[in-house]
Design an enzyme around this catalytic site. Sequence first.
Site, PDB file in Angstrom:
ATOM      1  N   HIS A 117      -7.992 -15.438 -20.702  1.00  0.00           N
ATOM      2  CA  HIS A 117      -7.821 -16.895 -20.649  1.00  0.00           C
ATOM      3  C   HIS A 117      -8.203 -17.396 -19.263  1.00  0.00           C
ATOM      4  O   HIS A 117      -9.276 -17.943 -19.071  1.00  0.00           O
ATOM      5  CB  HIS A 117      -6.366 -17.221 -21.005  1.00  0.00           C
ATOM      6  CG  HIS A 117      -6.062 -18.674 -21.173  1.00  0.00           C
ATOM      7  ND1 HIS A 117      -7.010 -19.671 -21.135  1.00  0.00           N
ATOM      8  CD2 HIS A 117      -4.886 -19.304 -21.395  1.00  0.00           C
ATOM      9  CE1 HIS A 117      -6.427 -20.839 -21.325  1.00  0.00           C
ATOM     10  NE2 HIS A 117      -5.132 -20.643 -21.479  1.00  0.00           N
ATOM     11  N   HIS A 168     -16.796 -17.754 -26.826  1.00  0.00           N
ATOM     12  CA  HIS A 168     -15.643 -18.656 -26.903  1.00  0.00           C
ATOM     13  C   HIS A 168     -15.136 -18.702 -28.327  1.00  0.00           C
ATOM     14  O   HIS A 168     -15.935 -18.631 -29.274  1.00  0.00           O
ATOM     15  CB  HIS A 168     -16.033 -20.072 -26.449  1.00  0.00           C
ATOM     16  CG  HIS A 168     -14.855 -20.890 -26.042  1.00  0.00           C
ATOM     17  ND1 HIS A 168     -14.087 -21.574 -26.948  1.00  0.00           N
ATOM     18  CD2 HIS A 168     -14.298 -21.093 -24.826  1.00  0.00           C
ATOM     19  CE1 HIS A 168     -13.114 -22.177 -26.292  1.00  0.00           C
ATOM     20  NE2 HIS A 168     -13.209 -21.906 -25.009  1.00  0.00           N
ATOM     21  N   ASP A 191     -16.044 -20.338 -17.504  1.00  0.00           N
ATOM     22  CA  ASP A 191     -15.774 -19.392 -16.415  1.00  0.00           C
ATOM     23  C   ASP A 191     -17.024 -18.805 -15.778  1.00  0.00           C
ATOM     24  O   ASP A 191     -16.929 -18.167 -14.736  1.00  0.00           O
ATOM     25  CB  ASP A 191     -14.892 -18.242 -16.934  1.00  0.00           C
ATOM     26  CG  ASP A 191     -13.456 -18.681 -17.063  1.00  0.00           C
ATOM     27  OD1 ASP A 191     -12.921 -19.182 -16.078  1.00  0.00           O
ATOM     28  OD2 ASP A 191     -12.888 -18.549 -18.154  1.00  0.00           O
TER      29      ASP A 191
HETATM   30  N1  CMC Z   1     -19.224 -10.009 -24.095  1.00  0.00           N
HETATM   31  C1  CMC Z   1     -19.663  -9.149 -25.026  1.00  0.00           C
HETATM   32  N2  CMC Z   1     -19.379  -9.283 -26.328  1.00  0.00           N
HETATM   33  C2  CMC Z   1     -18.645 -10.333 -26.706  1.00  0.00           C
HETATM   34  C3  CMC Z   1     -18.168 -11.265 -25.790  1.00  0.00           C
HETATM   35  C4  CMC Z   1     -18.484 -11.077 -24.428  1.00  0.00           C
HETATM   36  N3  CMC Z   1     -18.072 -11.932 -23.496  1.00  0.00           N
HETATM   37  N4  CMC Z   1     -17.463 -12.216 -26.426  1.00  0.00           N
HETATM   38  C5  CMC Z   1     -17.491 -11.882 -27.718  1.00  0.00           C
HETATM   39  N5  CMC Z   1     -18.197 -10.740 -27.880  1.00  0.00           N
HETATM   40  C6  CMC Z   1     -18.485 -10.068 -29.123  1.00  0.00           C
HETATM   41  C7  CMC Z   1     -17.318  -9.178 -29.518  1.00  0.00           C
HETATM   42  O1  CMC Z   1     -17.438  -7.895 -28.991  1.00  0.00           O
HETATM   43  C8  CMC Z   1     -17.420  -9.202 -31.014  1.00  0.00           C
HETATM   44  O2  CMC Z   1     -18.463  -8.350 -31.402  1.00  0.00           O
HETATM   45  P1  CMC Z   1     -18.284  -7.370 -32.680  1.00  0.00           P
HETATM   46  O3  CMC Z   1     -18.087  -8.320 -33.844  1.00  0.00           O
HETATM   47  O4  CMC Z   1     -19.556  -6.611 -32.694  1.00  0.00           O
HETATM   48  O5  CMC Z   1     -17.085  -6.558 -32.385  1.00  0.00           O
HETATM   49  C9  CMC Z   1     -17.881 -10.627 -31.314  1.00  0.00           C
HETATM   50  O6  CMC Z   1     -18.573 -11.068 -30.153  1.00  0.00           O
HETATM   51  C10 CMC Z   1     -16.739 -11.574 -31.626  1.00  0.00           C
HETATM   52  O7  CMC Z   1     -15.760 -11.472 -30.589  1.00  0.00           O
HETATM   53  P2  CMC Z   1     -14.227 -11.875 -30.748  1.00  0.00           P
HETATM   54  O8  CMC Z   1     -13.441 -11.224 -29.679  1.00  0.00           O
HETATM   55  O9  CMC Z   1     -13.813 -11.643 -32.174  1.00  0.00           O
HETATM   56  O10 CMC Z   1     -14.289 -13.426 -30.538  1.00  0.00           O
HETATM   57  P3  CMC Z   1     -13.075 -14.286 -30.044  1.00  0.00           P
HETATM   58  O11 CMC Z   1     -13.298 -15.636 -30.592  1.00  0.00           O
HETATM   59  O12 CMC Z   1     -11.779 -13.664 -30.344  1.00  0.00           O
HETATM   60  O13 CMC Z   1     -13.280 -14.211 -28.470  1.00  0.00           O
HETATM   61  C11 CMC Z   1     -13.216 -14.633 -26.209  1.00  0.00           C
HETATM   62  C12 CMC Z   1     -13.295 -15.244 -27.614  1.00  0.00           C
HETATM   63  C13 CMC Z   1     -13.314 -15.750 -25.195  1.00  0.00           C
HETATM   64  C14 CMC Z   1     -11.857 -13.892 -26.067  1.00  0.00           C
HETATM   65  C15 CMC Z   1     -14.369 -13.623 -26.025  1.00  0.00           C
HETATM   66  O14 CMC Z   1     -15.617 -14.285 -26.188  1.00  0.00           O
HETATM   67  C16 CMC Z   1     -14.320 -12.929 -24.682  1.00  0.00           C
HETATM   68  O15 CMC Z   1     -13.605 -11.922 -24.540  1.00  0.00           O
HETATM   69  N6  CMC Z   1     -15.068 -13.461 -23.664  1.00  0.00           N
HETATM   70  C17 CMC Z   1     -15.002 -12.899 -22.330  1.00  0.00           C
HETATM   71  C18 CMC Z   1     -13.768 -13.442 -21.597  1.00  0.00           C
HETATM   72  C19 CMC Z   1     -13.963 -14.878 -21.160  1.00  0.00           C
HETATM   73  O16 CMC Z   1     -15.041 -15.265 -20.688  1.00  0.00           O
HETATM   74  N7  CMC Z   1     -12.888 -15.651 -21.282  1.00  0.00           N
HETATM   75  C20 CMC Z   1     -12.892 -17.058 -20.930  1.00  0.00           C
HETATM   76  C21 CMC Z   1     -12.887 -17.892 -22.164  1.00  0.00           C
HETATM   77  S1  CMC Z   1     -13.160 -19.632 -21.861  1.00  0.00           S
HETATM   78  C22 CMC Z   1     -11.681 -20.127 -21.125  1.00  0.00           C
HETATM   79  C23 CMC Z   1     -11.044 -21.289 -21.801  1.00  0.00           C
HETATM   80  O17 CMC Z   1     -11.644 -22.026 -22.577  1.00  0.00           O
HETATM   81  O18 CMC Z   1      -9.848 -21.493 -21.486  1.00  0.00           O
END
Ligand code: CMC
Length: 375
Positions: free
Chosen positions: A221, A260, A311
Site C-alpha cells: 500500500h 493496480h 508510486d
Molecule cells: N509486478 C509484476 N507482476 C505484477 C505486478 C507487478 N507490480 N502487479 C501485478 N502483477 C501480476 C501478478 O503477478 C499477477 O500475475 P499472475 O496472474 O501471472 O500471477 C497479476 O499481475 C495480477 O496480480 P494481482 O496481485 O492479482 O493483482 P492485484 O489487483 O491484487 O494487485 C497490486 C494490485 C497493487 C497489489 C499489485 O499490482 C502489486 O503488487 N503492485 C506492486 C506494489 C505497488 O506498486 N503498490 C502500490 C499500489 S498503488 C498505491 C495506492 O493506490 O494506494
Amino acid sequence: MADLTVQRGLEDVVALESSLTFIDGKGGRLIYRGYDIRDLAAHSTFEEVAYLLWYGRLPTRAQLDELRHRLAALRALPPGLLQILDELPPDSSPMDVLRTAVSALALLEPAESQPGASSIGGALRLTAVLPSILGYIQRRRSSKLLPSIPPELSHAAYVLAALSDRPIDPLDEGALDVALILHADHELNASTFAARVTASTLSDLYSAITSAVGTLKGPLHGGANERVMELLDEIRTPDRAEEVVKARLARHERIMGFGHRVYKVEDPRATILRDWAHRVGTAKGDLSYFERLRKVEEVVHREKGLYPNVDLYSGAVYTLLGIPKDLFTPIFAVSRVAGWTAHVLEEYQDLRLIRPMANYVGPTDLSYVPIDARA
Ligand code: CMC
C-alpha cells in the site's frame, strides 16, 4: 458455507455509497467530489483539496484563509507527546512513531477522541499536526530542534520547513503540494477501509486514524515508492534497466510502482508525477531518476503489459526534494489524513460495515471554478 462465493481481498465488492472520491479504473480518471484530479493538481492547493473533501465544496478565498489560519494554530506538539516520543527507541521506524503519536494524542486530547465524535475539529488537528510529528522525528535523529516555522506558510512549505533548514524553493513547494493533492484520497483503499471499519464500530476518530496509519505502513500500500528507489539504486544507469528488471521478473518478483487493483490503464496520478519528476529533475540538473524510470516503464510494459501507479514517480520527486526514503510513507500519511478523516466523518453519518468499491453517487463532470470566481 459451500455455496457462497468468497471474494478474496474483497475484490469488486461494493460496500458503501460515498460522495467523496470516484476512480474510473478503465478511463484512468480520479475525481474528488466531482472535480478531476488533473484540474485540482493544475489549479488548486492541498488546503483547498482538504476543504473540498471535508466540506464537499471548494472554498471561497475567505474560507480558505480561515482554514489556513486554523491549521496554523493547530500545529504545535503538546509537551506530553514529546515526552512519549523521546522514550521511543531512536532507530524506530517513522511509521511506527507516527502511529504511536496519533494514538497517544487521543489520550492527551480527549475532547476529539470521544466515541463517535464527528466534529471537523479532530480532522483539522490531525492534518495540522502530522507534519510537526514528522519534523520532530527527523530533527530528533539529527539531534536538532524543530525550528519555529512561520504560520503563514502553505501546508506543503510547512512540511518542507519541518524537515529541513534549506530555504524553500517555490518549485519544490509546488511539487510537494501536487504530490499531497494526488495522495489526499483514493476511495476505499486499504487504509481508508481500515479507518472506516474502526469508525463503524462507533470508535473515535483518533483510533480510526491509528488503524489507518498501521495499514498504510504495508509495502503493498504505502511503501512501494521506497522500493522503487531501491530498484533504481540497483539499476544505476538506464542501460542496465532491461537486465535488472528482466532478472526480477524471471524470479517472479513484483516490480514496485506498477499494477493496480482498480486502474486497468495508467494511474492518472502517475502521469502527473512523471511530469513533475521531469520538471524538478530538469531544474535541479538531475534527470537520472527520470531516465531510469522511463526505461523501467518501457521494459515492464513490454514484458508484462502493466502500467505505472502513483508510486512509480513519487519517490524520485521526494528524493529530488531532499526527503529521506523512510519518510516517503509518512508523507503519504500527511496527505491521506485529509481523506481518512473525511471518510470517517462520512462513516459517522451512515454507520455501516463495508469494503472495496464504492458506488459513487456524486458528480463527475464539474468544471473547475477559479477561487476568486466562487460564490
Ligand atoms: N509486478 C509484476 N507482476 C505484477 C505486478 C507487478 N507490480 N502487479 C501485478 N502483477 C501480476 C501478478 O503477478 C499477477 O500475475 P499472475 O496472474 O501471472 O500471477 C497479476 O499481475 C495480477 O496480480 P494481482 O496481485 O492479482 O493483482 P492485484 O489487483 O491484487 O494487485 C497490486 C494490485 C497493487 C497489489 C499489485 O499490482 C502489486 O503488487 N503492485 C506492486 C506494489 C505497488 O506498486 N503498490 C502500490 C499500489 S498503488 C498505491 C495506492 O493506490 O494506494
